[in-house]
Write a protein that holds these residues in place. Structure first.
Motif, PDB file in Angstrom:
ATOM      1  N   ILE A  27       0.827  -1.207   0.000  1.00 24.41           N
ATOM      2  CA  ILE A  27       0.000   0.000   0.000  1.00 24.41           C
ATOM      3  C   ILE A  27       0.860   1.255   0.000  1.00 24.41           C
ATOM      4  N   VAL A  28       1.910   1.299   0.834  1.00 21.02           N
ATOM      5  CA  VAL A  28       2.742   2.516   0.870  1.00 21.02           C
ATOM      6  C   VAL A  28       3.598   2.646  -0.396  1.00 21.02           C
ATOM      7  N   GLU A  29       3.951   1.511  -0.992  1.00 23.72           N
ATOM      8  CA  GLU A  29       4.744   1.573  -2.221  1.00 23.72           C
ATOM      9  C   GLU A  29       3.900   2.028  -3.408  1.00 23.72           C
ATOM     10  N   ARG A  30       2.606   1.750  -3.340  1.00 21.93           N
ATOM     11  CA  ARG A  30       1.693   2.137  -4.425  1.00 21.93           C
ATOM     12  C   ARG A  30       1.088   3.515  -4.203  1.00 21.93           C
ATOM     13  N   GLY A  31       0.734   3.818  -2.969  1.00 16.83           N
ATOM     14  CA  GLY A  31       0.063   5.082  -2.674  1.00 16.83           C
ATOM     15  C   GLY A  31       1.024   6.092  -2.069  1.00 16.83           C
ATOM     16  N   ASN A  32       1.389   7.104  -2.831  1.00 11.32           N
ATOM     17  CA  ASN A  32       2.402   8.057  -2.380  1.00 11.32           C
ATOM     18  C   ASN A  32       1.966   8.897  -1.187  1.00 11.32           C
ATOM     19  N   GLN A  33       0.654   8.979  -0.959  1.00  5.12           N
ATOM     20  CA  GLN A  33       0.156   9.807   0.129  1.00  5.12           C
ATOM     21  C   GLN A  33      -0.237   8.981   1.359  1.00  5.12           C
ATOM     22  N   ILE A  34       0.013   7.672   1.346  1.00  5.28           N
ATOM     23  CA  ILE A  34      -0.431   6.809   2.435  1.00  5.28           C
ATOM     24  C   ILE A  34       0.749   6.353   3.282  1.00  5.28           C
ATOM     25  N   SER A  35       0.556   6.427   4.595  1.00  3.55           N
ATOM     26  CA  SER A  35       1.471   5.822   5.563  1.00  3.55           C
ATOM     27  C   SER A  35       0.734   4.693   6.261  1.00  3.55           C
ATOM     28  N   THR A  36       1.487   3.714   6.753  1.00  4.07           N
ATOM     29  CA  THR A  36       0.857   2.612   7.473  1.00  4.07           C
ATOM     30  C   THR A  36       1.603   2.329   8.769  1.00  4.07           C
ATOM     31  N   SER A  37       0.838   1.933   9.769  1.00  5.28           N
ATOM     32  CA  SER A  37       1.393   1.436  11.026  1.00  5.28           C
ATOM     33  C   SER A  37       0.789   0.069  11.283  1.00  5.28           C
ATOM     34  N   VAL A  38       1.633  -0.924  11.527  1.00  6.13           N
ATOM     35  CA  VAL A  38       1.168  -2.270  11.858  1.00  6.13           C
ATOM     36  C   VAL A  38       1.397  -2.467  13.356  1.00  6.13           C
ATOM     37  N   LEU A  39       0.314  -2.609  14.107  1.00  9.37           N
ATOM     38  CA  LEU A  39       0.399  -2.760  15.552  1.00  9.37           C
ATOM     39  C   LEU A  39       0.391  -4.241  15.912  1.00  9.37           C
ATOM     40  N   ILE A  40       1.415  -4.680  16.635  1.00  6.39           N
ATOM     41  CA  ILE A  40       1.570  -6.090  16.973  1.00  6.39           C
ATOM     42  C   ILE A  40       1.160  -6.323  18.428  1.00  6.39           C
ATOM     43  N   MET A  41       0.177  -7.191  18.614  1.00  5.10           N
ATOM     44  CA  MET A  41      -0.272  -7.530  19.960  1.00  5.10           C
ATOM     45  C   MET A  41       0.610  -8.620  20.562  1.00  5.10           C
ATOM     46  N   HIS A  42       0.809  -8.544  21.868  1.00  3.07           N
ATOM     47  CA  HIS A  42       1.600  -9.532  22.596  1.00  3.07           C
ATOM     48  C   HIS A  42       0.846  -9.952  23.860  1.00  3.07           C
ATOM     49  N   PRO A  43       1.030 -11.191  24.322  1.00  3.33           N
ATOM     50  CA  PRO A  43       1.994 -12.194  23.850  1.00  3.33           C
ATOM     51  C   PRO A  43       1.461 -12.960  22.636  1.00  3.33           C
ATOM     52  N   ALA A  44       2.381 -13.318  21.748  1.00  6.38           N
ATOM     53  CA  ALA A  44       2.037 -14.172  20.616  1.00  6.38           C
ATOM     54  C   ALA A  44       2.168 -15.630  21.049  1.00  6.38           C
ATOM     55  N   PRO A  45       1.284 -16.501  20.586  1.00  7.71           N
ATOM     56  CA  PRO A  45       1.371 -17.905  20.981  1.00  7.71           C
ATOM     57  C   PRO A  45       2.562 -18.637  20.390  1.00  7.71           C
ATOM     58  N   ASP A  46       3.163 -18.065  19.348  1.00 10.12           N
ATOM     59  CA  ASP A  46       4.290 -18.704  18.665  1.00 10.12           C
ATOM     60  C   ASP A  46       5.527 -17.814  18.799  1.00 10.12           C
ATOM     61  N   PRO A  47       6.609 -18.276  19.449  1.00  7.02           N
ATOM     62  CA  PRO A  47       7.814 -17.455  19.630  1.00  7.02           C
ATOM     63  C   PRO A  47       8.403 -16.933  18.324  1.00  7.02           C
ATOM     64  N   SER A  48       8.229 -17.687  17.227  1.00  4.50           N
ATOM     65  CA  SER A  48       8.794 -17.240  15.954  1.00  4.50           C
ATOM     66  C   SER A  48       8.136 -15.953  15.477  1.00  4.50           C
ATOM     67  N   THR A  49       6.877 -15.720  15.866  1.00  4.25           N
ATOM     68  CA  THR A  49       6.202 -14.472  15.497  1.00  4.25           C
ATOM     69  C   THR A  49       6.893 -13.290  16.139  1.00  4.25           C
ATOM     70  N   ALA A  50       7.216 -13.429  17.423  1.00  2.00           N
ATOM     71  CA  ALA A  50       7.915 -12.351  18.130  1.00  2.00           C
ATOM     72  C   ALA A  50       9.288 -12.095  17.504  1.00  2.00           C
ATOM     73  N   LYS A  51      10.011 -13.166  17.134  1.00  2.40           N
ATOM     74  CA  LYS A  51      11.330 -13.005  16.510  1.00  2.40           C
ATOM     75  C   LYS A  51      11.209 -12.273  15.170  1.00  2.40           C
ATOM     76  N   TYR A  52      10.167 -12.613  14.425  1.00  2.24           N
ATOM     77  CA  TYR A  52       9.950 -11.974  13.126  1.00  2.24           C
ATOM     78  C   TYR A  52       9.708 -10.479  13.287  1.00  2.24           C
ATOM     79  N   THR A  53       8.818 -10.109  14.199  1.00  6.53           N
ATOM     80  CA  THR A  53       8.489  -8.695  14.357  1.00  6.53           C
ATOM     81  C   THR A  53       9.660  -7.911  14.947  1.00  6.53           C
ATOM     82  N   GLU A  54      10.435  -8.549  15.819  1.00  6.02           N
ATOM     83  CA  GLU A  54      11.612  -7.878  16.379  1.00  6.02           C
ATOM     84  C   GLU A  54      12.624  -7.534  15.290  1.00  6.02           C
ATOM     85  N   SER A  55      12.655  -8.363  14.253  1.00  7.38           N
ATOM     86  CA  SER A  55      13.641  -8.165  13.193  1.00  7.38           C
ATOM     87  C   SER A  55      13.217  -7.104  12.182  1.00  7.38           C
TER      88      SER A  55
END
Length: 488
Positions: A27-55
């Protein structure tokens, strides 16, 4: 030109987070006037999810996009049973989301050049946050990490329950078949997700379906050419607009989600694949939640040893906890689970691994078949890279996805589409024999089969859908156009 901000809130499970992050990027790459924020809820049931978002550091993301970790809740604040954890997690995080958006609104009002809030994009199973959108006076969209046909099934089941007063619990283990408008073929009711058959989680499913009818628009990770009948069935004017914008998969070459502890594993796996002939390797991987009992593992090992194909097998250890939802882990020593001598006897043509960089593996020219749990992300990845699937669903809506791929679309072979091994069960009591696995694997690996040719053709269509003027490209343009209307 006005600038707008869209806030994404995915379910904190690996497949959902990756899809939301990749959509926000698009969306941000296509829409020059759009910004996005992805809010991540915790705790995640899968530790790999937390590792992914941390990276996901700022350097790995495009301009005008950010990934924000919400404060982690105490585990006691979230129900950890069945489908209830989804609703309780979202409810507990509402104050954190409100605080984040309130601060953003205050800052944007102080600066005329700052983006204005244009709306929310909620995961289809992030329930109860739509009142926040109403409180802030902006529309909200639903993003489904599942396919269009499954969205249609949710709407159909909700209508059966609410309008026709059908008792859906009676379908468990029944021979009934359902006529679901988003499918051409009649659907065996016993393949419905387990969440439908458990009273403690059934309300979550129904609530998710009901809110699909109230949203501003439904964004689906699929493409028109793959699910043409399903998309058409959802475009009847009775529900909000549907935007098929996929296939959205994690970008290749971005090793940020591997983590530094995975780099050597990654190099080892890819080097092994480089040494194999084209289309010769059978890849077995069952997602971040997929695992099997000792007896089933031995049957799989026996099948791989006897079938003669090269193989790359992602083998995970089942959770030891029966009291809460907990993802599988890696074995410290594969010898403890595999038949004696298996690794030595197959060392020349097979490799057993724990973690797997799935996108890179499926994209590799050496891979010729994929034994998969049929998670929707995995399904789209296999299609994008033209790799036939042998369907072995485990949990969630995977039985539905397997039916769609095998029966509805003819893009996969079946291992056992009514197999279940999910959060509600104490391991599957069914053991699929090595002979059956071997037979189905051979079908998947046939080099000039009708299924392989159909998958290759669909792969080409998936790539065209994402190009300028393609169906998904155009659908994303329409979505961005609609989002831009939200600011006067």
């Amino acid at each position: 030109m006005k600038k707008v901000e869209v806030v994404f809130i995915p379910l904190p499970a690996m497949g959902h987070v990756i899809a939301a992050v990749e959509l926000a990027k698009l969306i941000v790459e296509r829409g020059n006037q759009i910004s996005t924020s992805v809010l991540i809820m915790h705790p995640a049931p899968d530790p790999s999810t937390a590792k992914y978002t941390e990276s996901l550091s700022a350097s790995t993301l495009p301009n005008r996009m950010r990934v924000v970790d919400l404060p982690s809740l105490e585990h006691t604040a979230v129900s950890n049973t069945g489908g209830n954890w989804m609703a309780s997690l979202a409810d507990a995080h509402k104050p954190h989301v409100k605080e984040f958006v309130s601060k953003f609104k205050t800052q944007s009002e102080l600066s005329p050049d700052s983006p204005r809030l244009a709306g929310f994009v909620f995961d289809s199973f992030v329930l109860g946050m739509e009142d926040l959108a109403e409180e802030f006076g902006v529309p909200w969209y639903v993003f489904s990490a599942s396919g269009a046909a499954f969205i249609g099934s949710m709407l159909h089941l909700q209508a059966l329950h609410d309008e026709q007063k059908v008792d859906l619990f009676e379908f468990e283990n029944s021979d009934a078949e359902l006529e679901i408008p988003s499918l051409v073929n009649r659907f065996p009711a016993k393949l419905l997700p387990s969440i439908v058959f458990h009273r403690q989680s059934f309300s979550t499913f129904l609530d998710a379906a009901r809110r699909l009818r109230k949203t501003r628009g439904i964004v689906v990770n699929t493409f028109k050419e793959l699910e043409s009948h399903a998309v058409d069935s959802l475009s009847n004017g009775e529900i909000p607009p549907v935007y098929p914008v996929g296939p959205i998969v994690r970008s290749q070459g971005n090793d940020y989600d591997f983590g530094s502890d995975r780099i050597n594993d990654y190099k080892d796996i890819m080097q092994w694949l480089d040494d194999q002939p084209p289309s010769s390797v059978l890849f077995l991987c069952f997602g971040s939640w997929g695992s099997f009992s000792i007896d089933q593992v031995k049957e799989i090992a026996c099948a791989l040893e006897q079938c003669g194909h090269r193989f790359l097998w992602c083998l995970r250890k089942p959770s030891s906890s029966k009291a809460k939802i907990e993802s599988p882990s890696d074995y410290l020593n594969f010898q403890e689970i595999l038949p004696q001598g298996f690794l030595d006897r197959t060392v020349e043509r097979g490799k057993v691994i724990g973690w797997a960089p799935q996108v890179e593996i499926l994209a590799h020219k050496a891979v010729g078949g994929f034994v998969s749990h049929c998670g929707w992300n995995s399904t789209l990845e296999s299609i994008l890279f033209g790799v036939p699937i042998a369907a072995w669903p485990l949990y969630g809506e995977q039985q539905f996805n397997a039916f769609e791929m095998v029966i509805e679309l003819g893009l996969a072979v079946e291992i056992k589409i009514d197999y279940r091994n999910d959060f509600f069960l104490d391991g599957s009591k069914v053991i699929v024999s090595s002979d059956e696995i071997k037979k189905r694997v051979k079908f998947a690996m046939e080099q000039d089969s009708e299924i392989r040719n159909k998958v290759k053709e669909m792969s080409q269509l998936s790539r065209k859908a994402l190009l300028a003027n393609g169906s998904s490209y155009s659908a994303l343009d329409l979505l961005i156009e609609d989002m831009m209307k939200n600011i006067a």
